[in-house]
Design a protein around this motif. Sequence first.
Motif, mmCIF file in Angstrom:
data_model
loop_
_atom_site.group_PDB
_atom_site.id
_atom_site.type_symbol
_atom_site.label_atom_id
_atom_site.label_comp_id
_atom_site.label_asym_id
_atom_site.label_seq_id
_atom_site.Cartn_x
_atom_site.Cartn_y
_atom_site.Cartn_z
ATOM 1 N N ALA A 1 -0.429 -39.125 4.420
ATOM 2 C CA ALA A 1 -1.153 -38.195 5.286
ATOM 3 C C ALA A 1 -0.441 -38.006 6.615
ATOM 4 N N ALA A 2 0.198 -39.070 7.075
ATOM 5 C CA ALA A 2 0.875 -39.015 8.377
ATOM 6 C C ALA A 2 2.270 -38.397 8.284
ATOM 7 N N ALA A 3 2.817 -38.299 7.097
ATOM 8 C CA ALA A 3 4.215 -37.870 6.942
ATOM 9 C C ALA A 3 4.451 -36.448 7.453
ATOM 10 N N GLY A 4 3.526 -35.537 7.196
ATOM 11 C CA GLY A 4 3.713 -34.145 7.623
ATOM 12 C C GLY A 4 3.823 -34.018 9.137
ATOM 13 N N PRO A 5 2.847 -34.535 9.891
ATOM 14 C CA PRO A 5 2.947 -34.467 11.351
ATOM 15 C C PRO A 5 4.169 -35.199 11.894
ATOM 16 N N LYS A 6 4.511 -36.340 11.292
ATOM 17 C CA LYS A 6 5.705 -37.067 11.743
ATOM 18 C C LYS A 6 6.951 -36.221 11.521
ATOM 19 N N LEU A 7 7.049 -35.616 10.362
ATOM 20 C CA LEU A 7 8.219 -34.792 10.059
ATOM 21 C C LEU A 7 8.296 -33.597 10.997
ATOM 22 N N ASP A 8 7.139 -32.968 11.241
ATOM 23 C CA ASP A 8 7.122 -31.830 12.174
ATOM 24 C C ASP A 8 7.640 -32.239 13.545
ATOM 25 N N THR A 9 7.245 -33.432 13.994
ATOM 26 C CA THR A 9 7.682 -33.914 15.302
ATOM 27 C C THR A 9 9.194 -34.141 15.325
ATOM 28 N N ILE A 10 9.698 -34.755 14.279
ATOM 29 C CA ILE A 10 11.147 -35.008 14.206
ATOM 30 C C ILE A 10 11.911 -33.688 14.169
ATOM 31 N N LEU A 11 11.438 -32.737 13.363
ATOM 32 C CA LEU A 11 12.152 -31.470 13.210
ATOM 33 C C LEU A 11 12.033 -30.576 14.438
ATOM 34 N N SER A 12 11.009 -30.830 15.258
ATOM 35 C CA SER A 12 10.849 -30.006 16.454
ATOM 36 C C SER A 12 11.841 -30.395 17.548
#
Length: 139
Positions: free
Chosen positions: A84-95
């Motif tokens: 569940a946390a992977a999407g927001p974490k990935l968005d943060t890294i990619l931003s």
Amino acid sequence: MPQTDPFTYNTPKKMTDAELARALRLDAAAEIDAMNLYEAHIDATDNEDAKKVLAFIAKDEKEHYALFVELIRRLDPDQAEEMAAAGPKLDTILSSSSGKVPEEAVEAAAESDSAAGNVEERDLLRRSTVGSLLGQLQD
Ligand SMILES: [Fe+2]
């Protein structure tokens, strides 16, 4: 023709859900291996019939993998939390333009997403069917 002994992988007892989740991770890994193998064979041939059959089967393996992952998610609450946390974490890294994001910022993004109720909403949407969504519209 050598064949695998069907009792080779039998366990001496019934598995707990935690043990089953661990076993299913191996099953999911086997699906990934199959996908990569079939896709490599597609790339390695010009035979169009073989490419079609391999692509058809590779797609099935992707479905199998997704089903194993969903089952693991349901059996392992820690894994479900990480997924569940992977999407927001990935968005943060990619931003980040550099890709260098402090670990605390990545964790904060996941916690913020969860606190906003986005995890539950995504989980509900993932479990929804066309019928259930139509039912909600009629309510
Ligand atoms: Fe499969």
